[in-house]
Design an enzyme around this catalytic site. Structure first.
Site, PDB file in Angstrom:
ATOM      1  N   VAL A   9       0.870  -1.176   0.000  1.00 27.91           N
ATOM      2  CA  VAL A   9       0.000   0.000   0.000  1.00 27.91           C
ATOM      3  C   VAL A   9       0.901   1.218   0.000  1.00 27.91           C
ATOM      4  O   VAL A   9       2.046   1.158   0.455  1.00 27.91           O
ATOM      5  CB  VAL A   9      -0.983   0.039   1.195  1.00 27.91           C
ATOM      6  CG1 VAL A   9      -2.028  -1.057   1.071  1.00 27.91           C
ATOM      7  CG2 VAL A   9      -0.258  -0.044   2.507  1.00 27.91           C
ATOM      8  N   SER A  10       0.366   2.327  -0.515  1.00 23.26           N
ATOM      9  CA  SER A  10       1.202   3.512  -0.712  1.00 23.26           C
ATOM     10  C   SER A  10       1.432   4.332   0.542  1.00 23.26           C
ATOM     11  O   SER A  10       2.455   4.979   0.677  1.00 23.26           O
ATOM     12  CB  SER A  10       0.577   4.414  -1.780  1.00 23.26           C
ATOM     13  OG  SER A  10       0.524   3.725  -2.995  1.00 23.26           O
ATOM     14  N   THR A  11       0.484   4.322   1.459  1.00 19.27           N
ATOM     15  CA  THR A  11       0.612   5.189   2.627  1.00 19.27           C
ATOM     16  C   THR A  11       0.331   4.435   3.910  1.00 19.27           C
ATOM     17  O   THR A  11      -0.303   3.370   3.904  1.00 19.27           O
ATOM     18  CB  THR A  11      -0.368   6.382   2.527  1.00 19.27           C
ATOM     19  OG1 THR A  11      -1.688   5.863   2.408  1.00 19.27           O
ATOM     20  CG2 THR A  11      -0.053   7.259   1.337  1.00 19.27           C
TER      21      THR A  11
END
Length: 187
Positions: A9-11
């Site tokens: 996931v990016s964040t």
């Protein structure tokens, strides 16, 4: 022959849970997960997953964009998977599956398009560089010494002054003075 999962996931505020559950349902024996933007080429969990792969293993992701955001990164990663003797499969992108002939074909076409795109970029860059040079644009580092400083260094060197003293005067290395006074370059 192991099935290795990779989730990303990016964040930090997003959860890996849905991806890891999907990878467990796909019978992944090991899952490498990280919270890091796909824009970064250096992703530690992906590197560990790739290092784990052996002959006959399969790397599985939930969606293709979890593996790479850019075509070049995707192709580099798939190359690393192939060099390990492993295969690749995306659960939600049926065409991205190197365990099938159709999947290999699609990824080969994608690789060919990326190579063609890279060739176009290089060609445009070379043409732009040629036009800029024709218009008087200079490339490379700016000369360390101004024309006056260079002439002064040559004069002082001709009078027998040592390189290090001249270099201190102009705030450069003695090798810069040596190059400027020996070969006539615009250093």
């Amino acid at each position: 022959m192991a099935t290795i999962g990779y989730a990303r996931v990016s964040t930090d505020h997003r959860s890996l849970q849905s991806q890891t559950e999907e990878l467990h349902a796909a019978h992944c024996e090991r899952i490498f997960a990280e919270k890091l933007s796909g824009a970064y080429a250096d992703r530690p969990a992906l590197a560990k997953a790739l290092a784990t792969l052996g002959e006959g293993d399969c790397l599985v992701v939930c969606k293709l964009d979890r593996l790479a955001r850019l075509t070049r990164d995707l192709l580099n990663t798939l190359d690393a998977v192939g060099k390990a003797g492993a295969t690749f499969r995306s659960l939600s992108d049926a065409w991205a599956d190197t365990t099938t002939p159709h999947g290999r074909l699609m990824l080969t076409v994608l690789g060919g398009l990326a190579e063609f795109e890279r060739h176009l970029i290089l060609t445009r860059t070379a043409e732009g560089r040629t036009r800029a040079q024709a218009n008087g644009v200079r490339f490379g580092r700016k000369p360390t010494l101004t024309p006056y400083q260079r002439a002064e260094a040559i004069r002082r060197r001709g009078e027998g002054e040592i390189l290090t003293d001249i270099a201190k005067l102009f705030g450069v290395s003695h090798m810069t003075i040596a190059r400027a006074t020996s070969n006539g370059s615009g250093v």
